[in-house]
Structure formats: C-alpha cells, structure tokens
Design a protein around this motif. Structure first.
Motif, PDB file in Angstrom:
ATOM      1  N   ARG A   1      52.833  10.029  53.369  1.00  0.00           N
ATOM      2  CA  ARG A   1      51.762   9.983  52.350  1.00  0.00           C
ATOM      3  C   ARG A   1      50.387   9.999  53.007  1.00  0.00           C
ATOM      4  O   ARG A   1      49.458  10.641  52.518  1.00  0.00           O
ATOM      5  N   ARG A   2      50.256   9.315  54.120  1.00  0.00           N
ATOM      6  CA  ARG A   2      48.977   9.257  54.829  1.00  0.00           C
ATOM      7  C   ARG A   2      48.560  10.646  55.309  1.00  0.00           C
ATOM      8  O   ARG A   2      47.412  11.054  55.136  1.00  0.00           O
ATOM      9  N   ASN A   3      49.497  11.379  55.904  1.00  0.00           N
ATOM     10  CA  ASN A   3      49.184  12.733  56.357  1.00  0.00           C
ATOM     11  C   ASN A   3      48.921  13.667  55.175  1.00  0.00           C
ATOM     12  O   ASN A   3      48.079  14.553  55.263  1.00  0.00           O
ATOM     13  N   TYR A   4      49.652  13.481  54.097  1.00  0.00           N
ATOM     14  CA  TYR A   4      49.440  14.286  52.895  1.00  0.00           C
ATOM     15  C   TYR A   4      48.016  14.113  52.374  1.00  0.00           C
ATOM     16  O   TYR A   4      47.331  15.092  52.077  1.00  0.00           O
ATOM     17  N   LEU A   5      47.577  12.883  52.281  1.00  0.00           N
ATOM     18  CA  LEU A   5      46.217  12.619  51.806  1.00  0.00           C
ATOM     19  C   LEU A   5      45.167  13.153  52.785  1.00  0.00           C
ATOM     20  O   LEU A   5      44.137  13.691  52.370  1.00  0.00           O
ATOM     21  N   ARG A   6      45.427  13.030  54.058  1.00  0.00           N
ATOM     22  CA  ARG A   6      44.499  13.548  55.067  1.00  0.00           C
ATOM     23  C   ARG A   6      44.375  15.062  54.978  1.00  0.00           C
ATOM     24  O   ARG A   6      43.281  15.620  55.034  1.00  0.00           O
ATOM     25  N   ASP A   7      45.509  15.734  54.793  1.00  0.00           N
ATOM     26  CA  ASP A   7      45.495  17.192  54.733  1.00  0.00           C
ATOM     27  C   ASP A   7      44.746  17.700  53.510  1.00  0.00           C
ATOM     28  O   ASP A   7      44.010  18.680  53.589  1.00  0.00           O
ATOM     29  N   PHE A   8      44.913  17.045  52.374  1.00  0.00           N
ATOM     30  CA  PHE A   8      44.255  17.513  51.170  1.00  0.00           C
ATOM     31  C   PHE A   8      42.812  17.053  51.068  1.00  0.00           C
ATOM     32  O   PHE A   8      42.086  17.509  50.187  1.00  0.00           O
TER      33      PHE A   8
ATOM     34  N   MET B   1      47.812  19.965  62.864  1.00  0.00           N
ATOM     35  CA  MET B   1      47.886  20.748  61.669  1.00  0.00           C
ATOM     36  C   MET B   1      49.212  21.491  61.591  1.00  0.00           C
ATOM     37  O   MET B   1      49.812  21.550  60.537  1.00  0.00           O
ATOM     38  N   LEU B   2      49.644  22.027  62.691  1.00  0.00           N
ATOM     39  CA  LEU B   2      50.916  22.744  62.707  1.00  0.00           C
ATOM     40  C   LEU B   2      52.062  21.795  62.357  1.00  0.00           C
ATOM     41  O   LEU B   2      52.980  22.169  61.622  1.00  0.00           O
ATOM     42  N   CYS B   3      51.986  20.582  62.839  1.00  0.00           N
ATOM     43  CA  CYS B   3      53.022  19.591  62.515  1.00  0.00           C
ATOM     44  C   CYS B   3      53.032  19.273  61.028  1.00  0.00           C
ATOM     45  O   CYS B   3      54.089  19.083  60.436  1.00  0.00           O
ATOM     46  N   SER B   4      51.865  19.224  60.425  1.00  0.00           N
ATOM     47  CA  SER B   4      51.781  18.961  58.990  1.00  0.00           C
ATOM     48  C   SER B   4      52.438  20.067  58.181  1.00  0.00           C
ATOM     49  O   SER B   4      53.126  19.803  57.197  1.00  0.00           O
TER      50      SER B   4
END
Length: 56
Positions: free
Chosen positions: A15-22, A1-4
């Motif tokens: 994009r993959r991490n963006y979608l995962r976070d939201f 999460m901190l890396c995000s």
C-alpha cells in the motif's frame, strides 16, 4: 520504479508503494515500463511455446 511495475503485474505491491507511485507527477514512465514489461512477458511466453513445440 521498475520494481513497482513488476510488483503491480503480480499484484503484490504494498500500500505504501502504491500511494507513492500515484503521488508522482508523471505517469509516462510507468506507462513505458508497463508496456516494456508486457512486451517482455509476451516474448518469454513466445519463447516457451517455441521450446515446447520443438520437443513435440
């Protein structure tokens, strides 16, 4: 999460991490980490300014 959060500061998040976070249920952790990151950034800039002024 901190890396995000830090990747979002620099605008390099995938994009993959963006979608995962939201897709997560709670935004509070991201808000807390974001505020911490912003505070850390301001503190580092403050220290750099003090360092630069000490050499002036």
């Amino acid at each position: 999460m901190l890396c995000s959060v830090f990747a979002a500061f620099f605008g390099v998040q995938s994009r993959r991490n963006y979608l995962r976070d939201f897709a997560s249920d709670s935004a509070w952790l991201y808000i807390i980490f974001g505020l911490f990151g912003a505070g850390l950034f301001i503190f580092i800039v403050y220290l750099l300014v003090l360092l630069a002024l000490s050499y002036a």
